[in-house]
Design a protein around this motif. Structure first.
Motif, PDB file in Angstrom:
ATOM      1  N   ARG A 165       0.905  -1.215   0.000  1.00 48.98           N
ATOM      2  CA  ARG A 165       0.066  -0.114   0.011  1.00 48.98           C
ATOM      3  C   ARG A 165       0.939   1.341  -0.064  1.00 48.98           C
ATOM      4  O   ARG A 165       0.702   2.259  -0.726  1.00 48.98           O
ATOM      5  CB  ARG A 165      -1.066  -0.067   1.241  1.00 48.98           C
ATOM      6  CG  ARG A 165      -1.924  -1.123   1.342  1.00 48.98           C
ATOM      7  CD  ARG A 165      -3.277  -0.659   1.599  1.00 48.98           C
ATOM      8  NE  ARG A 165      -4.020  -1.007   0.256  1.00 48.98           N
ATOM      9  CZ  ARG A 165      -4.554  -2.169   0.162  1.00 48.98           C
ATOM     10  NH1 ARG A 165      -4.818  -2.872   1.490  1.00 48.98           N
ATOM     11  NH2 ARG A 165      -5.398  -2.413  -0.870  1.00 48.98           N
ATOM     12  N   ALA A 166       1.866   1.298   0.791  1.00 52.00           N
ATOM     13  CA  ALA A 166       2.911   2.332   0.984  1.00 52.00           C
ATOM     14  C   ALA A 166       3.561   2.723  -0.421  1.00 52.00           C
ATOM     15  O   ALA A 166       3.511   3.704  -0.915  1.00 52.00           O
ATOM     16  CB  ALA A 166       3.914   2.049   1.984  1.00 52.00           C
ATOM     17  N   ALA A 168       2.449   1.872  -3.514  1.00 49.39           N
ATOM     18  CA  ALA A 168       1.358   2.258  -4.336  1.00 49.39           C
ATOM     19  C   ALA A 168       1.089   3.723  -4.195  1.00 49.39           C
ATOM     20  O   ALA A 168       0.975   4.443  -4.840  1.00 49.39           O
ATOM     21  CB  ALA A 168      -0.013   1.477  -4.241  1.00 49.39           C
ATOM     22  N   ALA A 169       0.867   4.097  -2.767  1.00 44.09           N
ATOM     23  CA  ALA A 169       0.619   5.484  -2.632  1.00 44.09           C
ATOM     24  C   ALA A 169       1.704   6.460  -3.116  1.00 44.09           C
ATOM     25  O   ALA A 169       1.421   7.543  -3.605  1.00 44.09           O
ATOM     26  CB  ALA A 169       0.435   5.646  -1.153  1.00 44.09           C
TER      27      ALA A 169
ATOM     28  N   GLN B 138      -7.121   0.815  -0.424  1.00 44.92           N
ATOM     29  CA  GLN B 138      -5.917   1.773  -0.623  1.00 44.92           C
ATOM     30  C   GLN B 138      -6.478   3.088  -0.390  1.00 44.92           C
ATOM     31  O   GLN B 138      -5.645   3.876   0.263  1.00 44.92           O
ATOM     32  CB  GLN B 138      -5.578   1.384  -2.202  1.00 44.92           C
ATOM     33  CG  GLN B 138      -4.389   2.376  -2.556  1.00 44.92           C
ATOM     34  CD  GLN B 138      -3.006   1.932  -1.950  1.00 44.92           C
ATOM     35  OE1 GLN B 138      -2.908   0.821  -1.577  1.00 44.92           O
ATOM     36  NE2 GLN B 138      -2.380   2.973  -2.006  1.00 44.92           N
ATOM     37  N   PHE B 141      -6.462   3.749   3.368  1.00 48.98           N
ATOM     38  CA  PHE B 141      -5.403   3.817   3.664  1.00 48.98           C
ATOM     39  C   PHE B 141      -4.673   5.346   3.442  1.00 48.98           C
ATOM     40  O   PHE B 141      -4.221   5.841   4.472  1.00 48.98           O
ATOM     41  CB  PHE B 141      -4.558   2.854   3.077  1.00 48.98           C
ATOM     42  CG  PHE B 141      -2.984   2.917   3.088  1.00 48.98           C
ATOM     43  CD1 PHE B 141      -2.418   2.063   4.362  1.00 48.98           C
ATOM     44  CD2 PHE B 141      -2.064   3.804   2.458  1.00 48.98           C
ATOM     45  CE1 PHE B 141      -1.167   2.110   4.558  1.00 48.98           C
ATOM     46  CE2 PHE B 141      -0.840   3.704   2.595  1.00 48.98           C
ATOM     47  CZ  PHE B 141      -0.310   2.985   3.728  1.00 48.98           C
ATOM     48  N   GLU B 142      -5.110   5.884   2.479  1.00 49.06           N
ATOM     49  CA  GLU B 142      -4.449   6.921   1.886  1.00 49.06           C
ATOM     50  C   GLU B 142      -5.282   8.187   2.881  1.00 49.06           C
ATOM     51  O   GLU B 142      -4.597   9.200   2.997  1.00 49.06           O
ATOM     52  CB  GLU B 142      -4.356   7.316   0.469  1.00 49.06           C
ATOM     53  CG  GLU B 142      -3.617   6.247  -0.010  1.00 49.06           C
ATOM     54  CD  GLU B 142      -3.069   6.686  -1.301  1.00 49.06           C
ATOM     55  OE1 GLU B 142      -2.904   7.905  -1.549  1.00 49.06           O
ATOM     56  OE2 GLU B 142      -2.745   5.880  -2.165  1.00 49.06           O
ATOM     57  N   ARG B 172      -6.322  15.994  -4.418  1.00 48.28           N
ATOM     58  CA  ARG B 172      -5.435  14.898  -5.516  1.00 48.28           C
ATOM     59  C   ARG B 172      -5.936  13.450  -5.219  1.00 48.28           C
ATOM     60  O   ARG B 172      -6.155  12.971  -6.192  1.00 48.28           O
ATOM     61  CB  ARG B 172      -4.003  15.184  -4.876  1.00 48.28           C
ATOM     62  CG  ARG B 172      -3.233  14.463  -6.065  1.00 48.28           C
ATOM     63  CD  ARG B 172      -1.685  14.712  -5.676  1.00 48.28           C
ATOM     64  NE  ARG B 172      -1.260  13.949  -4.447  1.00 48.28           N
ATOM     65  CZ  ARG B 172      -0.861  12.773  -4.428  1.00 48.28           C
ATOM     66  NH1 ARG B 172      -0.692  12.050  -5.634  1.00 48.28           N
ATOM     67  NH2 ARG B 172      -0.543  12.078  -3.235  1.00 48.28           N
TER      68      ARG B 172
END
Lengths: 184, 184
Positions: A165-166, A168-169, B138, B141-142, B172
DNA sequence: GACACTAACGAACGATCGTTCTATAAAGTG
DNA sequence: CACTTTATAGAACGATCGTTCGTTAGTGTC
């Protein structure tokens, strides 16, 4: 110990027991509990610089260095064997509303990290990989968000996808600020 | 008190003093310190649902609701007058590696929040505002990353731009997952 | 009016807290 | 060698910790 239970919960008695020293013998090295806590924070920052920043700064400037730095950052506590996570990051939440030397130390540490990150981003602009009109502070703000979210997912939820996930972000962040590749 | 110094640092003696009760009188209501801490966490979660989730869930589903929820979330501790920030969020870092009822309570609270956020995002997909192939986990998560970064900027660095940064990051995030508007 | 229940209290418990003081042994220094 | 410095130890300090106990006042119930 600080990693597991937090800098604020450190106890000289327990610490002396674990180091097989007398309370007073250990105490004499610091003079006060606060000094001991400060020493822990400083030691932690030194290890961070050694394990996260230094290796990355040896790479050539640009996106590659930034990416390496972020990856080192994301699980540096594993490399240094801090089973309870980053001491300074935990202390940030603990002391953010308690004025004093401890909060100042934490703030300075995290400010230094932000500066280093900002410089690293700036150099990825210089190399032409990131757009020149980028808001660097905003970029670092979002990097920090990725870090915090990753830690919570990993530590509290034991999420095996946290790393994925990290990344991807991070990739989305970079993509949105990369110089547009011209189709040939 | 829990907001300022953390759930772990609560002391029955000090608490009794502030409430002008005897230590034993106050203690009798809970039976143990741990039960008191659990009560604090539960109370905090209840207020969160009341102040953050409920108002947003009264809005029509879609991006508007999601945005309102995030905005409520970002500074709900001001609305509820928690000068030391979110109790549960701080407890998450404090107990994430200390097994027991407190960690379980924190984990369940944050899991519930994530579920609610995920549902809210899913409904913005249903309304056709967000792309159907979106990775909802995801996305959440962000969102969490944005929250954590905002809190740190506000609380530790007193950054006046924290809100603005948060909204920029949120926009964004949404833009990258919005259904592409056809040029007419 | 007798009885049970609840809330609150004061006093005390042993444990641990950070800290201070004094003493001792070792190491370094002239 | 004498002398100072350093590291560590042990004992004790008052304060606070979470917890237990017995008691008292008030409240509701039969």
């Amino acid at each position: 110990m600080a990693s597991r239970i937090g800098v604020g919960a450190l106890s000289i008695g327990v610490l002396a027991e674990r180091t097989r020293m007398s309370k007073s013998g250990l105490f004499a090295h610091f003079g006060s509990k606060e000094e001991l806590q400060l020493a822990v924070l400083r030691e932690s920052q030194a290890r961070f610089a050694e394990v996260v920043l230094r290796p990355a700064l040896r790479l050539p400037r640009g996106l590659g260095r930034l990416r390496a730095m972020v990856i080192n950052w994301l699980d540096w506590t594993r490399a240094v064997n801090l089973p309870g996570g980053c001491v300074i990051n935990a202390a940030a939440l603990e002391f953010d509303d308690q004025p004093g030397p401890l909060r100042d130390e934490v703030r300075n540490s995290l400010l230094a990290l932000r500066r280093t990150l900002a410089e690293t981003v700036a150099k990825a602009v210089e190399t032409g990989e990131l757009r020149p009109d980028i808001d660097i502070e905003q970029f670092v703000f979002e990097l920090n968000g990725i870090y915090q979210a990753t830690q919570q997912n990993r530590r509290l939820f034991s999420d095996p996808d946290a790393d994925h996930r990290a990344l991807a972000a991070f990739d989305r962040l970079v993509r949105d600020h990369a110089v547009i590749q011209q189709k040939e």
